[in-house]
Write a protein that holds these residues in place. Structure first.
Motif, PDB file in Angstrom:
ATOM      1  N   LEU A 143     -17.048   6.550 -17.765  1.00  0.00           N
ATOM      2  CA  LEU A 143     -16.657   7.872 -17.254  1.00  0.00           C
ATOM      3  C   LEU A 143     -17.543   8.317 -16.099  1.00  0.00           C
ATOM      4  O   LEU A 143     -17.173   9.203 -15.339  1.00  0.00           O
ATOM      5  N   THR A 144     -18.689   7.712 -15.974  1.00  0.00           N
ATOM      6  CA  THR A 144     -19.606   8.136 -14.909  1.00  0.00           C
ATOM      7  C   THR A 144     -19.269   7.497 -13.560  1.00  0.00           C
ATOM      8  O   THR A 144     -19.799   7.906 -12.537  1.00  0.00           O
ATOM      9  N   VAL A 145     -18.405   6.504 -13.591  1.00  0.00           N
ATOM     10  CA  VAL A 145     -18.144   5.712 -12.376  1.00  0.00           C
ATOM     11  C   VAL A 145     -16.822   6.144 -11.742  1.00  0.00           C
ATOM     12  O   VAL A 145     -15.833   6.323 -12.453  1.00  0.00           O
ATOM     13  N   TYR A 146     -16.807   6.277 -10.420  1.00  0.00           N
ATOM     14  CA  TYR A 146     -15.531   6.545  -9.747  1.00  0.00           C
ATOM     15  C   TYR A 146     -14.574   5.391 -10.059  1.00  0.00           C
ATOM     16  O   TYR A 146     -14.998   4.247 -10.199  1.00  0.00           O
ATOM     17  N   PRO A 147     -13.269   5.711 -10.178  1.00  0.00           N
ATOM     18  CA  PRO A 147     -12.340   4.673 -10.643  1.00  0.00           C
ATOM     19  C   PRO A 147     -12.297   3.449  -9.715  1.00  0.00           C
ATOM     20  O   PRO A 147     -12.382   3.582  -8.499  1.00  0.00           O
ATOM     21  N   GLU A 148     -12.132   2.301 -10.359  1.00  0.00           N
ATOM     22  CA  GLU A 148     -11.934   1.053  -9.615  1.00  0.00           C
ATOM     23  C   GLU A 148     -10.572   0.509 -10.031  1.00  0.00           C
ATOM     24  O   GLU A 148     -10.224   0.551 -11.204  1.00  0.00           O
ATOM     25  N   TYR A 149      -9.837  -0.004  -9.068  1.00  0.00           N
ATOM     26  CA  TYR A 149      -8.432  -0.338  -9.341  1.00  0.00           C
ATOM     27  C   TYR A 149      -8.106  -1.828  -9.320  1.00  0.00           C
ATOM     28  O   TYR A 149      -6.942  -2.189  -9.478  1.00  0.00           O
ATOM     29  N   THR A 150      -9.101  -2.668  -9.126  1.00  0.00           N
ATOM     30  CA  THR A 150      -8.802  -4.092  -8.927  1.00  0.00           C
ATOM     31  C   THR A 150      -8.000  -4.682 -10.092  1.00  0.00           C
ATOM     32  O   THR A 150      -6.988  -5.354  -9.887  1.00  0.00           O
ATOM     33  N   GLU A 151      -8.446  -4.393 -11.319  1.00  0.00           N
ATOM     34  CA  GLU A 151      -7.762  -5.004 -12.465  1.00  0.00           C
ATOM     35  C   GLU A 151      -6.374  -4.407 -12.673  1.00  0.00           C
ATOM     36  O   GLU A 151      -5.415  -5.126 -12.966  1.00  0.00           O
ATOM     37  N   ALA A 152      -6.278  -3.101 -12.490  1.00  0.00           N
ATOM     38  CA  ALA A 152      -4.965  -2.458 -12.648  1.00  0.00           C
ATOM     39  C   ALA A 152      -3.999  -3.013 -11.602  1.00  0.00           C
ATOM     40  O   ALA A 152      -2.845  -3.325 -11.908  1.00  0.00           O
ATOM     41  N   LYS A 153      -4.477  -3.180 -10.383  1.00  0.00           N
ATOM     42  CA  LYS A 153      -3.589  -3.676  -9.332  1.00  0.00           C
ATOM     43  C   LYS A 153      -3.175  -5.117  -9.627  1.00  0.00           C
ATOM     44  O   LYS A 153      -2.014  -5.486  -9.442  1.00  0.00           O
ATOM     45  N   ARG A 154      -4.105  -5.899 -10.135  1.00  0.00           N
ATOM     46  CA  ARG A 154      -3.780  -7.294 -10.475  1.00  0.00           C
ATOM     47  C   ARG A 154      -2.686  -7.328 -11.550  1.00  0.00           C
ATOM     48  O   ARG A 154      -1.674  -8.008 -11.414  1.00  0.00           O
ATOM     49  N   ASP A 155      -2.877  -6.534 -12.617  1.00  0.00           N
ATOM     50  CA  ASP A 155      -1.921  -6.580 -13.737  1.00  0.00           C
ATOM     51  C   ASP A 155      -0.562  -5.995 -13.349  1.00  0.00           C
ATOM     52  O   ASP A 155       0.483  -6.501 -13.758  1.00  0.00           O
ATOM     53  N   LEU A 156      -0.580  -4.927 -12.571  1.00  0.00           N
ATOM     54  CA  LEU A 156       0.703  -4.323 -12.186  1.00  0.00           C
ATOM     55  C   LEU A 156       1.425  -5.209 -11.174  1.00  0.00           C
ATOM     56  O   LEU A 156       2.647  -5.329 -11.205  1.00  0.00           O
ATOM     57  N   ALA A 157       0.681  -5.836 -10.277  1.00  0.00           N
ATOM     58  CA  ALA A 157       1.309  -6.751  -9.307  1.00  0.00           C
ATOM     59  C   ALA A 157       2.027  -7.875 -10.059  1.00  0.00           C
ATOM     60  O   ALA A 157       3.174  -8.213  -9.747  1.00  0.00           O
ATOM     61  N   ALA A 158       1.357  -8.413 -11.083  1.00  0.00           N
ATOM     62  CA  ALA A 158       1.984  -9.498 -11.857  1.00  0.00           C
ATOM     63  C   ALA A 158       3.241  -8.975 -12.547  1.00  0.00           C
ATOM     64  O   ALA A 158       4.290  -9.633 -12.548  1.00  0.00           O
ATOM     65  N   HIS A 159       3.152  -7.772 -13.095  1.00  0.00           N
ATOM     66  CA  HIS A 159       4.307  -7.204 -13.805  1.00  0.00           C
ATOM     67  C   HIS A 159       5.493  -6.970 -12.861  1.00  0.00           C
ATOM     68  O   HIS A 159       6.633  -7.292 -13.192  1.00  0.00           O
ATOM     69  N   PHE A 160       5.207  -6.391 -11.696  1.00  0.00           N
ATOM     70  CA  PHE A 160       6.304  -6.052 -10.780  1.00  0.00           C
ATOM     71  C   PHE A 160       6.681  -7.223  -9.861  1.00  0.00           C
ATOM     72  O   PHE A 160       7.550  -7.091  -9.010  1.00  0.00           O
ATOM     73  N   LYS A 161       5.978  -8.344 -10.023  1.00  0.00           N
ATOM     74  CA  LYS A 161       6.258  -9.556  -9.220  1.00  0.00           C
ATOM     75  C   LYS A 161       6.126  -9.297  -7.718  1.00  0.00           C
ATOM     76  O   LYS A 161       7.011  -9.608  -6.919  1.00  0.00           O
ATOM     77  N   VAL A 162       5.019  -8.658  -7.361  1.00  0.00           N
ATOM     78  CA  VAL A 162       4.696  -8.437  -5.941  1.00  0.00           C
ATOM     79  C   VAL A 162       3.223  -8.817  -5.752  1.00  0.00           C
ATOM     80  O   VAL A 162       2.521  -9.103  -6.732  1.00  0.00           O
ATOM     81  N   ASP A 163       2.767  -8.814  -4.501  1.00  0.00           N
ATOM     82  CA  ASP A 163       1.341  -9.033  -4.253  1.00  0.00           C
ATOM     83  C   ASP A 163       0.587  -7.712  -4.394  1.00  0.00           C
ATOM     84  O   ASP A 163       1.166  -6.639  -4.174  1.00  0.00           O
ATOM     85  N   ALA A 164      -0.697  -7.809  -4.709  1.00  0.00           N
ATOM     86  CA  ALA A 164      -1.498  -6.590  -4.860  1.00  0.00           C
ATOM     87  C   ALA A 164      -1.548  -5.786  -3.560  1.00  0.00           C
ATOM     88  O   ALA A 164      -1.791  -4.580  -3.574  1.00  0.00           O
ATOM     89  N   GLU A 165      -1.288  -6.441  -2.421  1.00  0.00           N
ATOM     90  CA  GLU A 165      -1.315  -5.733  -1.120  1.00  0.00           C
ATOM     91  C   GLU A 165      -0.011  -4.999  -0.846  1.00  0.00           C
ATOM     92  O   GLU A 165       0.117  -4.318   0.176  1.00  0.00           O
ATOM     93  N   ASP A 166       0.991  -5.167  -1.716  1.00  0.00           N
ATOM     94  CA  ASP A 166       2.317  -4.593  -1.445  1.00  0.00           C
ATOM     95  C   ASP A 166       2.527  -3.219  -2.070  1.00  0.00           C
ATOM     96  O   ASP A 166       3.663  -2.728  -2.093  1.00  0.00           O
ATOM     97  N   PHE A 167       1.490  -2.623  -2.644  1.00  0.00           N
ATOM     98  CA  PHE A 167       1.698  -1.284  -3.222  1.00  0.00           C
ATOM     99  C   PHE A 167       0.387  -0.524  -3.343  1.00  0.00           C
ATOM    100  O   PHE A 167      -0.694  -1.113  -3.301  1.00  0.00           O
ATOM    101  N   ILE A 168       0.538   0.801  -3.463  1.00  0.00           N
ATOM    102  CA  ILE A 168      -0.600   1.645  -3.827  1.00  0.00           C
ATOM    103  C   ILE A 168      -0.315   2.248  -5.203  1.00  0.00           C
ATOM    104  O   ILE A 168       0.845   2.475  -5.559  1.00  0.00           O
ATOM    105  N   LEU A 169      -1.381   2.463  -5.959  1.00  0.00           N
ATOM    106  CA  LEU A 169      -1.260   3.262  -7.177  1.00  0.00           C
ATOM    107  C   LEU A 169      -1.235   4.723  -6.744  1.00  0.00           C
ATOM    108  O   LEU A 169      -1.968   5.101  -5.828  1.00  0.00           O
TER     109      LEU A 169
END
Ligand SMILES: Cc1ncc(COP(=O)(O)O)c(C=O)c1O
Length: 358
Positions: free
Chosen positions: A63-89
Motif C-alpha cells: 500500500l505504500t508503493v505507487y501502483p505498478e502495472y507490468t504484471e496486470a498488463k501482461r495478464d490482461l494482454a494475454a487474456h485479450f490476445k493483444v500486445d501489452a503496448e496495444d492498450f492502457i489500463l
C-alpha cells in the motif's frame, strides 16, 4: 445581476464549457440493500477468486508503493490476445472516454455521438468544449442509425463515440457496419465501447491492426462484477497508445483494482456461467412482459427497456418502495423504464412485484 452573469457572490466563474453543461447526478447512495436492477451491474458479485487473490497478495508494504502495472498488463494482454503496448489500463470506461477526448479533441471540434446513449460521451465532450452532434437511434425500433450516422460523418469530425451494444436501447450493430464507419471517419478517433460485449459476442478487438483510427474500450464494471474497483481498458494501435499514455495521469488505476483485474480474467468459467444465466433470464423477462402485455425492445445486453407509458416514474418509485431498483428513461424515450437482467430468480422477483402494481 453581478459581473459574472448571475453567479452567486463568492463563486469563481468556471469555463464557459462547464457553465453550459447540464448537471448529471446519478444516484450514489442507498442502493446496497436493494435488488439493484438499475445500473446494469453484475447482480451476483465478482468471482470469489478475486477476493481470494486480493487476500493472498495484498500486503501493508504494497500500500505504500505507487501502483505498478507490468504484471496486470501482461495478464490482461494475454487474456485479450493483444500486445501489452496495444492498450492502457483506465479508471473505468469513463477515464477511457476522457483520455481519448483529451488526446484528440480540441475546443469547438466536432464529436458525434448517438442518442440516447451512455451519458459520459456527451459529458466529457462538453467538458472539453467540443461541439456535440447527436444522431438519434431510429424512432419506433431504436435500431442503430447506420445510414444517418454515415451521412453525418464529414472531414470535420474529430471523434465518433459508439456503444455496441448501446445503453439504454440494447441495440447493437454489426462488425461490417462498424468497419464502414471506420473507413468513412478515417480522420477521426472512433471509439467502440464494448462494455456489454460478453452478452452479444460482437467485438472489433481483432481488427485493431486494420484501422489506425479504431479505439475499443472494455470494462470490469459489468459482467466481471467489479464496478466499485473502477477498472477498464482502452485498446488501439501501439502508436496511438503512446499518445493516450501522454494524456493520462500516471497512476489513475489503483493497485487493488489492477490486482483484481488480473484475478478476474483467470476465471473465465465464472463469466461464462453468469452470461448463460443472464441470457436465460432475459428470455424469461421477455415472456413475463409479454404476459403482462407490456411492450419492450429486444436487447443484446444485460438490460431491457420496456414501455410503462404515462406511469414510468410512479412505477419506478413503487418498485423502489418494494426494494427493487430500476431506471427511469422516460426523459429520453417516452414512457420507457430500463431494467437490468440478473439471474432468473431475480427476474421472477421483479416480474412478481411488477405484476402487483401494473
Ligand atoms: C455503454 C457503457 N459504457 C461504459 C459504462 C461504464 O463503465 P465504467 O464503469 O467502466 O466506467 C456504462 C455503464 O453504465 C455503459 O453503459
Amino acid at each position: 445581476m453581478d459581473k459574472h452573469g448571475g453567479l452567486p457572490p463568492g463563486v469563481l466563474e468556471p469555463r464557459q464549457a462547464v457553465l453550459r453543461m447540464a448537471p448529471y447526478s446519478p444516484p450514489t447512495g442507498g442502493r446496497a440493500d436493494k435488488l439493484r436492477l438499475d445500473f446494469n451491474e453484475n447482480t451476483v458479485g465478482a468471482s470469489p477468486r478475486v477476493i481470494e487473490f486480493l487476500k493472498a497478495n495484498l500486503t501493508e508494504a504494497q500500500l505504500t508503493v505507487y501502483p505498478e502495472y507490468t504484471e496486470a498488463k501482461r495478464d490482461l494482454a494475454a487474456h485479450f490476445k493483444v500486445d501489452a503496448e496495444d492498450f492502457i489500463l483506465t479508471n473505468g470506461t469513463d477515464e477511457a472516454i476522457q483520455v481519448l477526448i483529451n488526446t484528440y479533441v480540441d475546443d469547438n471540434d466536432e464529436v458525434i455521438t448517438l442518442a440516447p446513449s451512455y451519458a459520459m460521451y456527451r459529458f466529457y465532450a462538453e467538458v472539453a468544449g467540443a461541439r456535440v452532434r447527436e444522431i438519434p437511434y431510429r424512432p419506433g425500433t431504436l435500431a442503430f442509425p447506420f445510414d444517418e450516422l454515415m451521412a453525418a460523418i464529414t472531414p470535420e469530425t474529430r471523434a465518433v463515440l459508439i456503444a455496441n451494444p448501446n445503453n439504454p436501447t440494447g441495440s447493437g450493430t454489426s462488425r461490417v457496419n462498424l468497419e464502414q464507419i471506420l473507413e468513412k471517419a478515417s480522420d477521426a478517433a472512433v471509439l467502440v465501447d464494448e462494455a456489454y460485449y460478453e452478452f452479444c459476442g460482437v467485438t472489433l478487438l481483432p481488427l485493431l491492426n486494420d484501422y489506425p483510427n479504431l479505439f475499443v474500450s472494455r470494462t470490469f464494471s459489468k459482467v466481471y462484477g467489479m464496478a466499485a474497483m473502477r477498472v477498464g481498458c482502452l485498446f488501439s494501435q501501439s502508436g496511438n497508445v503512446e499518445f493516450l499514455h501522454k494524456a493520462q495521469s500516471p497512476y489513475s488505476v489503483n493497485m487493488v483494482g489492477a490486482l483484481a483485474a488480473r484475478a478476474a480474467v483467470q476465471d473465465g468459467e465464472y463469466i461464462y456461467k453468469y452470461v448463460t444465466e443472464v441470457l436465460a433470464a432475459r428470455e424469461l423477462l421477455y415472456v413475463g412482459l409479454e404476459e403482462l402485455n407490456i411492450d419492450y425492445y429486444p436487447s443484446q445486453a444485460n438490460f431491457v427497456l420496456f414501455q410503462a407509458g404515462e406511469r414510468a416514474i410512479p412505477i419506478r418509485d413503487e418498485l423502489r418502495r418494494r426494494g427493487v431498483l430500476v431506471r427511469d428513461r422516460s426523459y429520453e424515450i417516452a414512457g420507457c423504464v430500463r431494467v437490468t437482467v440478473g439471474t432468473r430468480e431475480q427476474v421472477r422477483r421483479f416480474l412478481a412485484e411488477l405484476k402487483e402494481i401494473w
